[in-house]
Design a protein around this motif. Structure first.
Motif, PDB file in Angstrom:
ATOM      1  N   ASN A 280      -4.068   1.526  -3.637  1.00 24.06           N
ATOM      2  CA  ASN A 280      -4.627   1.940  -4.925  1.00 24.06           C
ATOM      3  C   ASN A 280      -4.570   0.777  -5.924  1.00 24.06           C
ATOM      4  O   ASN A 280      -3.984  -0.269  -5.656  1.00 24.06           O
ATOM      5  N   GLY A 281      -5.175   0.972  -7.082  1.00 21.91           N
ATOM      6  CA  GLY A 281      -5.280  -0.088  -8.083  1.00 21.91           C
ATOM      7  C   GLY A 281      -3.937  -0.511  -8.646  1.00 21.91           C
ATOM      8  O   GLY A 281      -3.714  -1.684  -8.939  1.00 21.91           O
TER       9      GLY A 281
ATOM     10  N   ILE B 266      -8.750   0.686  -1.965  1.00 23.73           N
ATOM     11  CA  ILE B 266      -9.445  -0.325  -1.171  1.00 23.73           C
ATOM     12  C   ILE B 266      -8.817  -0.391   0.213  1.00 23.73           C
ATOM     13  O   ILE B 266      -7.629  -0.137   0.379  1.00 23.73           O
ATOM     14  N   THR B 267      -9.639  -0.725   1.193  1.00 21.75           N
ATOM     15  CA  THR B 267      -9.169  -0.898   2.567  1.00 21.75           C
ATOM     16  C   THR B 267      -8.727  -2.358   2.746  1.00 21.75           C
ATOM     17  O   THR B 267      -8.879  -3.180   1.829  1.00 21.75           O
ATOM     18  N   TYR B 268      -8.225  -2.677   3.940  1.00 23.33           N
ATOM     19  CA  TYR B 268      -7.773  -4.038   4.210  1.00 23.33           C
ATOM     20  C   TYR B 268      -8.937  -5.030   4.135  1.00 23.33           C
ATOM     21  O   TYR B 268      -8.793  -6.135   3.621  1.00 23.33           O
ATOM     22  N   GLU B 269     -10.102  -4.637   4.616  1.00 28.03           N
ATOM     23  CA  GLU B 269     -11.278  -5.517   4.566  1.00 28.03           C
ATOM     24  C   GLU B 269     -11.689  -5.794   3.122  1.00 28.03           C
ATOM     25  O   GLU B 269     -12.015  -6.927   2.755  1.00 28.03           O
TER      26      GLU B 269
ATOM     27  N   ALA C  44       0.820  -1.215   0.000  1.00 35.04           N
ATOM     28  CA  ALA C  44       0.000   0.000   0.000  1.00 35.04           C
ATOM     29  C   ALA C  44       0.852   1.262   0.000  1.00 35.04           C
ATOM     30  O   ALA C  44       0.493   2.255  -0.635  1.00 35.04           O
ATOM     31  N   ILE C  45       1.994   1.237   0.680  1.00 33.00           N
ATOM     32  CA  ILE C  45       2.833   2.439   0.741  1.00 33.00           C
ATOM     33  C   ILE C  45       3.867   2.487  -0.377  1.00 33.00           C
ATOM     34  O   ILE C  45       4.552   3.489  -0.542  1.00 33.00           O
ATOM     35  N   HIS C  46       3.978   1.418  -1.176  1.00 38.95           N
ATOM     36  CA  HIS C  46       4.997   1.363  -2.230  1.00 38.95           C
ATOM     37  C   HIS C  46       4.776   2.470  -3.265  1.00 38.95           C
ATOM     38  O   HIS C  46       3.702   2.604  -3.838  1.00 38.95           O
ATOM     39  N   GLY C  47       5.816   3.273  -3.480  1.00 38.80           N
ATOM     40  CA  GLY C  47       5.780   4.293  -4.512  1.00 38.80           C
ATOM     41  C   GLY C  47       5.022   5.556  -4.160  1.00 38.80           C
ATOM     42  O   GLY C  47       4.882   6.436  -4.990  1.00 38.80           O
TER      43      GLY C  47
END
Length: 191
Positions: free
Chosen positions: A45-46, A84-87, A32-35
């Protein structure tokens, strides 16, 4: 006694599942934090979702393609959201698990897809590496020169001087780069 063993075994399986979920959540956070320097790790993100699926070998080109990954992402996210969230991530994995592992039950397929992701992070394969040599070495290597610059140096890499910079006109009467220059006299004598 066997009942207690069974319960002990069951308890260890539940604890293992909890640690696996923690590893899954950690992998989610890494991707999620990549880039993105401003990302918190709570939303993906997608682009990073597609990268996760590719790097963790969820996409295999047969059962699951990049298009399938994008469709599932659009399906699980909120209508106006771009992340999207973790869920929602877990719901997306459930969707892909049955397609990726067709011969397994739903729970087994989900565990198999979790195992593909657990403990992994974004790979930097294909990223351009920084040159280890100095810039001057790279820029002055005459073997890598092309075009008109290549003609300014001889085979050893030594410069040709003025001859390499200017087109010197030969006063032979032949056009430049003519292969049979100097052979006319020989042809005329043989006749």
């Amino acid at each position: 006694m066997s009942c207690m063993r069974f319960l002990g075994l069951e308890f260890s399986v539940v604890r293992m599942a909890e640690s696996d979920m923690a590893e899954l959540q950690e992998s989610f956070k890494r991707f999620a934090i990549h880039g993105d320097t401003k990302a918190t790790g709570k939303e993906m993100n997608g682009k990073n979702w597609a990268k996760l699926c590719k790097d963790c070998k969820i996409t295999d080109g047969k059962n699951i393609t990049g298009t399938d990954v994008d469709i599932v992402f659009s399906k699980v996210k909120a209508k106006t959201a771009r992340v999207i969230t973790y869920e929602e991530f877990q719901k997306a994995l459930e969707e892909l698990a049955s397609k990726r592992f067709k011969g397994q039950s739903k729970e087994e397929a989900l565990q198999s897809i979790y195992r593909l992701i657990e403990g992994k992070g974004p790979a930097n394969v294909g990223v351009t590496k920084v040159a280890k040599k100095g810039a001057v070495d790279r820029l002055t290597d005459t073997t890598k020169y092309t075009g008109s610059h290549k003609e300014r140096f001889d085979e050893s890499g030594k410069g040709k001087g003025k001859g390499g910079r200017e087109d010197l006109v030969e006063q032979t009467g032949y056009v430049g780069a003519y292969k049979n220059a100097g052979t006319y006299d020989e042809k005329a004598k043989t006749k």
